[in-house]
Design a protein around this motif. Structure first.
Motif, PDB file in Angstrom:
ATOM      1  N   SER A 124       1.522   3.272 -13.681  1.00  0.00           N
ATOM      2  CA  SER A 124       0.448   2.302 -13.506  1.00  0.00           C
ATOM      3  C   SER A 124      -0.328   2.602 -12.228  1.00  0.00           C
ATOM      4  O   SER A 124       0.130   3.352 -11.353  1.00  0.00           O
ATOM      5  N   GLY A 125      -1.489   1.985 -12.104  1.00  0.00           N
ATOM      6  CA  GLY A 125      -2.259   2.135 -10.880  1.00  0.00           C
ATOM      7  C   GLY A 125      -1.502   1.617  -9.674  1.00  0.00           C
ATOM      8  O   GLY A 125      -1.586   2.178  -8.575  1.00  0.00           O
ATOM      9  N   ALA A 126      -0.728   0.540  -9.873  1.00  0.00           N
ATOM     10  CA  ALA A 126       0.066  -0.005  -8.771  1.00  0.00           C
ATOM     11  C   ALA A 126       1.161   0.969  -8.353  1.00  0.00           C
ATOM     12  O   ALA A 126       1.469   1.103  -7.164  1.00  0.00           O
ATOM     13  N   ASP A 127       1.763   1.658  -9.339  1.00  0.00           N
ATOM     14  CA  ASP A 127       2.781   2.667  -9.026  1.00  0.00           C
ATOM     15  C   ASP A 127       2.193   3.763  -8.146  1.00  0.00           C
ATOM     16  O   ASP A 127       2.797   4.194  -7.165  1.00  0.00           O
ATOM     17  N   VAL A 128       1.013   4.233  -8.527  1.00  0.00           N
ATOM     18  CA  VAL A 128       0.358   5.309  -7.784  1.00  0.00           C
ATOM     19  C   VAL A 128       0.002   4.847  -6.379  1.00  0.00           C
ATOM     20  O   VAL A 128       0.214   5.567  -5.396  1.00  0.00           O
ATOM     21  N   ALA A 129      -0.530   3.636  -6.276  1.00  0.00           N
ATOM     22  CA  ALA A 129      -0.902   3.098  -4.967  1.00  0.00           C
ATOM     23  C   ALA A 129       0.327   2.940  -4.078  1.00  0.00           C
ATOM     24  O   ALA A 129       0.268   3.190  -2.867  1.00  0.00           O
ATOM     25  N   ARG A 130       1.455   2.548  -4.668  1.00  0.00           N
ATOM     26  CA  ARG A 130       2.687   2.374  -3.900  1.00  0.00           C
ATOM     27  C   ARG A 130       3.142   3.712  -3.327  1.00  0.00           C
ATOM     28  O   ARG A 130       3.544   3.801  -2.153  1.00  0.00           O
ATOM     29  N   LEU A 131       3.077   4.762  -4.139  1.00  0.00           N
ATOM     30  CA  LEU A 131       3.474   6.085  -3.660  1.00  0.00           C
ATOM     31  C   LEU A 131       2.510   6.597  -2.598  1.00  0.00           C
ATOM     32  O   LEU A 131       2.936   7.166  -1.579  1.00  0.00           O
ATOM     33  N   ARG A 132       1.220   6.368  -2.801  1.00  0.00           N
ATOM     34  CA  ARG A 132       0.231   6.793  -1.808  1.00  0.00           C
ATOM     35  C   ARG A 132       0.480   6.081  -0.479  1.00  0.00           C
ATOM     36  O   ARG A 132       0.411   6.693   0.591  1.00  0.00           O
TER      37      ARG A 132
END
Length: 250
Positions: free
Chosen positions: A143-151
């Motif tokens: 998800s976009g939230a997953d990607v943002a969390r990793l970033r």
């Protein structure tokens, strides 16, 4: 060493988007997910805890709309388990954590047809998270939230490593939390099913750990999910060190 590991857990939770300080506890919450592996609490090492503190902790979880749950190094709060079980909490698991220091790290031979590198774009981050989710039996689409969390984790000094085949497929990966006090937790070591039994998990673990040591981390730690992963981690230099408790209110 237990206190250093526990303090690193406290620091990790304080890095969550919405950390909460409740008496002797720190709750790490993330409004983008209800996952109990992200939203949980831990005690500050050595802090005195009372039944009233536990009640306040439960109330804070309820107010945040999250399941009351804790993870912690047991020796750092020896009377806490009894207070929690007395309040209705149920033990989920007891784990042994493993440590690695620069002098014990072993780097396995390089693997053919696989390149290890840090994701630098959101497309690469999505591929890494998707591979991890798939390996752990979850949704392979990040998800976009997953990607943002990793970033966000990378931006705070954390490590992320993806294993990419010659054909451009992300076969797996892993990462580590932003270091705190010279300590960092390695987590999320995952390999998709078609690429297992080739030494990839060990190579990823060693690469993540080496990157931590390259920036001055003194101690890396992790938990093994079973006998197979335990052997993988021991082969690259991790050694059992202490106990951790996972406990939640049903």
């Amino acid at each position: 060493m237990d206190a250093r590991i526990q303090q690193s857990v406290v620091a990790n939770l304080r890095n969550r988007p919405v950390p909460l300080e409740v008496g002797p506890f720190v709750i790490g919450t993330d409004p983008t997910t209800s996952s109990p592996s992200i939203n949980y609490a831990t005690p500050r090492p050595g802090a005195a805890v009372t039944a009233a503190d536990v009640a306040a902790l439960v109330a804070a979880f309820r107010a945040a709309g999250r399941k009351p749950r804790l993870e912690y190094v047991t020796s750092c709060a020896p009377g806490l388990e009894a207070l929690l079980t007395g309040a209705g909490f149920v033990v989920e698991a007891r784990h042994t954590y493993l440590l690695c220091v620069p002098g014990t790290l072993r780097t396995p031979p390089a693997l053919d047809h696989v390149r290890l590198h840090e994701p630098a774009t959101d497309t690469e981050r999505a591929a890494l998270v998707g591979a991890q989710n798939e390996a752990f039996g979850g949704d392979p689409v990040a998800s976009g939230a997953d990607v943002a969390r990793l970033r966000r984790q990378q931006g705070a000094g954390g490590v992320a490593v993806m294993a990419v085949t010659d054909g451009g497929t992300c076969a797996g990966g892993g990462g580590a939390a932003p270091p705190a006090g010279g300590v960092s937790e390695v987590a999320g070591i995952a390999v998709r099913t078609p690429y297992r039994r080739r030494g990839l998990a060990g190579a990823i673990t060693a690469d993540v750990t080496r990157r931590l040591f390259d920036v001055g981390v003194e101690v890396a730690w992790l938990e093994a999910s079973g006998a197979d992963s335990w052997r993988v981690y021991e082969r690259v230099g991790y050694r059992p060190a202490g106990g951790r408790l996972y406990i939640a209110l049903s």
